[in-house]
Design an enzyme around this catalytic site. Structure first.
Site, PDB file in Angstrom:
ATOM      1  N   GLY A 277       0.901  -1.273  -0.022  1.00  0.00           N
ATOM      2  CA  GLY A 277      -0.046  -0.011  -0.072  1.00  0.00           C
ATOM      3  C   GLY A 277       0.893   1.221  -0.118  1.00  0.00           C
TER       4      GLY A 277
ATOM      5  N   TYR B 160      10.243 -12.877 -14.140  1.00  0.00           N
ATOM      6  CA  TYR B 160       9.225 -11.883 -13.348  1.00  0.00           C
ATOM      7  C   TYR B 160       7.679 -12.406 -13.736  1.00  0.00           C
ATOM      8  CZ  TYR B 160       5.969  -8.038 -13.125  1.00  0.00           C
ATOM      9  OH  TYR B 160       4.936  -7.148 -12.846  1.00  0.00           O
TER      10      TYR B 160
HETATM   11  C1  UD1 Z   1       7.103  -3.201 -17.220  1.00  0.00           C
HETATM   12  C2  UD1 Z   1       7.359  -3.418 -15.686  1.00  0.00           C
HETATM   13  C3  UD1 Z   1       6.566  -4.574 -15.268  1.00  0.00           C
HETATM   14  C4  UD1 Z   1       5.172  -4.549 -15.662  1.00  0.00           C
HETATM   15  C5  UD1 Z   1       5.136  -4.724 -17.139  1.00  0.00           C
HETATM   16  C6  UD1 Z   1       3.765  -4.663 -17.738  1.00  0.00           C
HETATM   17  C7  UD1 Z   1       9.167  -2.356 -14.804  1.00  0.00           C
HETATM   18  C8  UD1 Z   1      10.478  -2.443 -14.502  1.00  0.00           C
HETATM   19  N1  UD1 Z   1       8.789  -3.525 -15.275  1.00  0.00           N
HETATM   20  O1  UD1 Z   1       7.862  -4.021 -17.607  1.00  0.00           O
HETATM   21  O2  UD1 Z   1       6.786  -4.613 -13.718  1.00  0.00           O
HETATM   22  O3  UD1 Z   1       4.543  -5.712 -15.258  1.00  0.00           O
HETATM   23  O4  UD1 Z   1       5.925  -3.388 -17.529  1.00  0.00           O
HETATM   24  O5  UD1 Z   1       3.680  -4.428 -18.979  1.00  0.00           O
HETATM   25  O6  UD1 Z   1       8.355  -1.305 -14.692  1.00  0.00           O
HETATM   26  N2  UD1 Z   1      14.124   0.510 -21.938  1.00  0.00           N
HETATM   27  C9  UD1 Z   1      14.999   1.627 -22.826  1.00  0.00           C
HETATM   28  N3  UD1 Z   1      15.658   2.269 -22.089  1.00  0.00           N
HETATM   29  C10 UD1 Z   1      15.932   2.332 -20.770  1.00  0.00           C
HETATM   30  C11 UD1 Z   1      15.008   1.454 -20.138  1.00  0.00           C
HETATM   31  C12 UD1 Z   1      14.287   0.342 -20.681  1.00  0.00           C
HETATM   32  O7  UD1 Z   1      14.785   1.551 -23.936  1.00  0.00           O
HETATM   33  O8  UD1 Z   1      16.529   3.105 -20.284  1.00  0.00           O
HETATM   34  C13 UD1 Z   1      13.344  -0.467 -22.720  1.00  0.00           C
HETATM   35  C14 UD1 Z   1      13.417  -2.037 -22.544  1.00  0.00           C
HETATM   36  O9  UD1 Z   1      14.568  -2.674 -23.101  1.00  0.00           O
HETATM   37  C15 UD1 Z   1      12.157  -2.562 -23.001  1.00  0.00           C
HETATM   38  C16 UD1 Z   1      11.250  -1.188 -22.766  1.00  0.00           C
HETATM   39  O10 UD1 Z   1      12.222  -0.188 -22.627  1.00  0.00           O
HETATM   40  O11 UD1 Z   1      12.231  -2.936 -24.297  1.00  0.00           O
HETATM   41  C17 UD1 Z   1      10.415  -1.386 -21.493  1.00  0.00           C
HETATM   42  O12 UD1 Z   1      11.144  -1.658 -20.279  1.00  0.00           O
HETATM   43  P1  UD1 Z   1      10.685  -1.715 -18.921  1.00  0.00           P
HETATM   44  O13 UD1 Z   1       9.953  -0.387 -18.777  1.00  0.00           O
HETATM   45  O14 UD1 Z   1      11.992  -1.908 -17.916  1.00  0.00           O
HETATM   46  O15 UD1 Z   1       9.894  -2.888 -18.428  1.00  0.00           O
HETATM   47  P2  UD1 Z   1       8.699  -3.712 -19.160  1.00  0.00           P
HETATM   48  O16 UD1 Z   1       9.194  -5.000 -19.592  1.00  0.00           O
HETATM   49  O17 UD1 Z   1       7.905  -3.178 -20.310  1.00  0.00           O
END
Ligand code: UD1
Length: 355
Positions: free
Chosen positions: A8, A163
């Site tokens: 929460g 995850y």
């Molecule tokens: C996210 C959530 C997860 C949730 C899921 C639902 C996080 C860490 N994870 O996962 O809890 O259940 O959404 O859809 O929030 N990327 C970049 N630059 C960066 C960081 C990441 O390009 O600086 C890219 C990654 O490679 C990826 C995309 O952005 O392709 C999204 O990554 P991220 O937000 O880490 O997590 P999700 O896998 O979408």
């Protein structure tokens, strides 16, 4: 109604608790106040409009320590959420996400409470594709002609990250423990964004990373070419869905699963642009890093047919507005330097979890 919210003190829990409290309901939280998430645990605790019991959801003693009194519903938000981090903190992710959910469902059963449990679209893994040559398939993408399709709740679970695997097992654990007694709603959110999101935690996802980079005037680092897509949903839309699930629980012992998203996919490059649009400084543009993290998927988008057919509240925020709102309202909040995200990526590389 009296509602127990696990996790929460996190940003989703705080938004939900404020809404429930404003609607005349009592809330209490069970939260471990993890330093990775809560740089200022005292402030998180003070912001929650009800008592906060500090404890780990995967520890039976934490549940036993909850105060007496009727609880009508449990909203189970507590989870480890970093996709990348899950690939090496395997045991911790299993313990918190799977065992934590099992105990939440058990407690709900023993206390005659309904359960709303937050899962994730990560259970779908790569999701579905449609292709003129290969027809309808589930990921990975069949060939370059494959077009991603939005995931429905009936799609198979094919998680590609630890995850996602733990979220799939957690859904099963909730159903097993609650079977025949607990009215269960499982919600599968896409990428949730909103004010209050943990900005100190380099495992909170790409939008917090973009915010940190924008504040430093540094180009936004996009992994790969940026054609990947995500469905971004504003925290207020998720909270409205949880409130609906609490108001209209299914029959005792019945379980329902519902997606939560904006229902529209946006490319990573599009998300970078939306983030820049919310910033009070000129856009620094994007820079591409040729890297793939183990556990990352290419495309994600929610099919909202079931949400609509249940009469649940549809999303009100577009992804672009949600992202810009997050950046605008978080601009002054303290958070980690962008370098923290570089370090998180280095950590994955050191462990052989990038390619
Ligand atoms: C996210 C959530 C997860 C949730 C899921 C639902 C996080 C860490 N994870 O996962 O809890 O259940 O959404 O859809 O929030 N990327 C970049 N630059 C960066 C960081 C990441 O390009 O600086 C890219 C990654 O490679 C990826 C995309 O952005 O392709 C999204 O990554 P991220 O937000 O880490 O997590 P999700 O896998 O979408």
């Amino acid at each position: 109604m009296r509602v127990l919210v696990t996790g929460g003190a996190g940003f989703i829990g705080q938004h939900l608790a404020r809404r429930l409290h404003a609607g005349g309901h009592d809330v209490l939280a069970l939260d471990s106040l993890l330093p990775q998430v809560h740089a200022d645990a005292g402030a998180a605790r003070a912001a929650f409009p009800g008592p906060v019991v500090v404890g780990d959801v995967a520890d039976p003693a934490a549940w036993a320590a909850l105060p007496e009194g009727t609880v009508d519903a449990v909203v189970h938000l507590a989870a480890e959420t970093g996709t990348g981090q899950s690939m090496y903190e395997v045991e911790r992710y299993h313990r918190v996400n799977v065992e934590g959910t099992r105990l939440a469902a058990r407690w709900a059963r023993e206390h005659g409470a309904a359960l709303v449990s937050l899962s994730s679209r990560a259970v779908y893994g790569e999701g579905g594709y449609t292709c003129p040559e290969h027809g309808s398939t589930f990921g990975p993408r069949c060939c370059r002609h494959g077009q991603p399709v939005a995931s429905t709740e009936d799609d198979p679970h094919r998680p590609v990250s630890v995850y996602g695997e733990t979220k799939s097992l957690a859904e099963q654990a909730a159903a097993d423990e609650g079977e025949g007694v607990v009215p269960l709603t499982v919600i599968r959110p896409q990428n949730v964004v909103g004010p209050g999101q943990a900005l100190h935690n380099p495992y909170t996802g790409v939008l917090a990373a973009f915010l940190a980079m924008l504040r430093e005037g540094r180009p936004l680092t996009v992994y790969g070419d940026g054609h990947q897509t995500r469905d971004v949903v504003h925290v207020e839309d998720l909270v409205a869905l949880v409130a609906w699930a609490l108001d209209r629980p299914p029959a005792p012992g019945e379980a329902r699963v519902v997606n939560c998203g904006s229902g529209v996919r946006t490319t990573l490059v599009g998300l970078a642009e939306a983030a820049a649009a919310g910033a009070p400084v000129p856009s620094p543009g994007v820079t591409h890093l040729d890297v793939h993290r183990a556990g990352d998927i290419e495309h994600a988008c929610a099919d909202l047919t079931r949400l609509r057919s249940l009469g649940a509240p549809p999303p009100r925020w577009s992804a672009a507005d949600a992202v810009a709102d997050f950046v605008r309202r978080s601009w002054q909040q303290p958070g980690a330097d962008a370098a923290a995200w570089d370090d998180a990526l280095d950590e994955l590389a050191r462990r052989g979890l990038t390619s």
